[in-house]
Design a protein around this motif. Structure first.
Motif, short mmCIF file in Angstrom:
data_model
loop_
_atom_site.label_atom_id
_atom_site.label_comp_id
_atom_site.label_asym_id
_atom_site.label_seq_id
_atom_site.Cartn_x
_atom_site.Cartn_y
_atom_site.Cartn_z
N SER A 186 38.58 67.04 -10.14
CA SER A 186 38.55 68.46 -10.49
C SER A 186 39.90 69.14 -10.26
O SER A 186 40.36 69.93 -11.08
N VAL A 187 40.56 68.79 -9.19
CA VAL A 187 41.85 69.41 -8.84
C VAL A 187 42.96 69.02 -9.83
O VAL A 187 44.01 69.66 -9.88
N ASP A 188 42.73 68.02 -10.66
CA ASP A 188 43.73 67.53 -11.59
C ASP A 188 43.65 68.18 -12.98
O ASP A 188 44.28 67.71 -13.91
N PHE A 189 42.89 69.26 -13.09
CA PHE A 189 42.69 69.87 -14.41
C PHE A 189 44.01 70.26 -15.07
O PHE A 189 44.16 70.17 -16.28
N ASP A 190 44.99 70.66 -14.28
CA ASP A 190 46.28 71.07 -14.85
C ASP A 190 47.07 69.89 -15.41
O ASP A 190 48.08 70.07 -16.07
N LYS A 191 46.61 68.67 -15.18
CA LYS A 191 47.30 67.48 -15.68
C LYS A 191 46.80 67.07 -17.07
O LYS A 191 47.21 66.06 -17.61
N THR A 192 45.94 67.88 -17.66
CA THR A 192 45.47 67.62 -19.02
C THR A 192 46.66 67.76 -19.96
O THR A 192 47.30 68.81 -20.00
N PRO A 193 46.99 66.71 -20.71
CA PRO A 193 48.20 66.77 -21.56
C PRO A 193 48.01 67.72 -22.74
O PRO A 193 46.90 67.89 -23.25
N PRO A 194 49.11 68.31 -23.21
CA PRO A 194 49.03 69.24 -24.35
C PRO A 194 48.95 68.52 -25.70
O PRO A 194 48.63 69.13 -26.70
N THR A 195 49.27 67.23 -25.72
CA THR A 195 49.22 66.47 -26.97
C THR A 195 48.58 65.12 -26.70
O THR A 195 48.42 64.70 -25.56
N VAL A 196 48.25 64.44 -27.77
CA VAL A 196 47.65 63.11 -27.68
C VAL A 196 48.67 62.09 -28.17
O VAL A 196 49.34 62.30 -29.18
N GLN A 197 48.78 60.99 -27.45
CA GLN A 197 49.67 59.91 -27.86
C GLN A 197 48.87 58.91 -28.68
O GLN A 197 47.81 58.44 -28.25
N LEU A 198 49.35 58.60 -29.88
CA LEU A 198 48.70 57.63 -30.74
C LEU A 198 48.88 56.23 -30.17
O LEU A 198 50.00 55.83 -29.85
N ARG A 199 47.80 55.51 -30.01
CA ARG A 199 47.84 54.10 -29.61
C ARG A 199 47.20 53.31 -30.74
O ARG A 199 45.98 53.20 -30.82
N MET A 200 48.04 52.80 -31.61
CA MET A 200 47.57 52.09 -32.79
C MET A 200 47.18 50.67 -32.41
O MET A 200 48.02 49.89 -31.99
N PRO A 201 45.89 50.32 -32.55
CA PRO A 201 45.47 48.94 -32.24
C PRO A 201 45.98 47.97 -33.29
O PRO A 201 46.28 48.36 -34.43
N GLU A 202 46.06 46.71 -32.92
CA GLU A 202 46.50 45.69 -33.87
C GLU A 202 45.47 45.51 -34.99
O GLU A 202 45.81 45.37 -36.14
N ARG A 203 44.19 45.46 -34.61
CA ARG A 203 43.14 45.21 -35.60
C ARG A 203 42.48 46.51 -36.03
O ARG A 203 42.01 47.27 -35.20
N LEU A 204 42.42 46.73 -37.33
CA LEU A 204 41.74 47.89 -37.89
C LEU A 204 40.58 47.49 -38.80
O LEU A 204 39.91 48.35 -39.35
N ILE A 205 40.36 46.18 -38.94
CA ILE A 205 39.29 45.70 -39.82
C ILE A 205 38.68 44.43 -39.23
O ILE A 205 39.36 43.63 -38.61
N HIS A 206 37.39 44.30 -39.40
CA HIS A 206 36.67 43.07 -39.06
C HIS A 206 36.08 42.58 -40.38
O HIS A 206 35.02 43.04 -40.81
N LYS A 207 36.79 41.68 -41.04
CA LYS A 207 36.40 41.19 -42.35
C LYS A 207 35.12 40.35 -42.26
O LYS A 207 34.99 39.52 -41.37
#
Length: 149
Positions: free
Chosen positions: A8-29
């Motif tokens: 609860s005390v860490d609420f001010d650590k909520t980031p203002p933006t999101v970092q994209l983490r692109m996974p290697e796999r985007l499809i399960h053929k």
């Protein structure tokens, strides 16, 4: 993925933006070609195929009901939406019988006892199940399932 436990005390650590983490796999053929998830299917008494993609919030499986078959009666702490791909049958959700056929979508509420029945004695039924179990698992093991005795 790094796991950080905020309090609860860490609420001010909520980031203002999101970092994209692109996974290697985007499809399960052709994921059904990978075969039935045997241990899971055997316990549930119907074939289940898992989609293997890096989603942390939702899961997706293809389930089947053998001709005239039914699933075990069970309940779970995650929501489920079934999309009926083929077949005709019903789901008994608590005390409500919900008739379905190909093209229908069925909602299974959290912790409701339910099972699914294929009314066709000659052909299997098939459905796509989307669930929020991974999200609950990632929140601390909150995804639970109970089989009826």
């Amino acid at each position: 993925m790094n796991s950080v436990n905020f309090q609860s005390v860490d609420f001010d650590k909520t980031p203002p933006t999101v970092q994209l983490r692109m996974p290697e796999r985007l499809i399960h053929k052709c994921f059904e070609a990978g075969g039935i998830h045997n241990a899971y299917s055997e316990i549930r008494k119907h074939p289940v195929f898992f989609v293997d993609l890096p989603s942390f919030a939702i899961s997706m499986t293809i389930g089947g009901l053998n001709p005239g078959g039914c699933s075990n009666r069970h309940r779970h702490t995650y929501e489920t939406i079934l999309y009926i791909i083929e077949g005709q049958g019903y789901s008994l959700i608590e005390d409500r019988r919900v008739e379905w056929e190909a093209g229908d979508a069925v909602y299974i509420p959290v912790w409701a006892w339910h099972h699914h029945v294929n009314l066709n004695q000659d052909k299997p039924a098939k459905y796509l199940a989307c669930e929020n179990a991974p999200m609950l698992q990632n929140m601390g093991g909150l995804a639970l399932r109970e089989e009826a005795k």
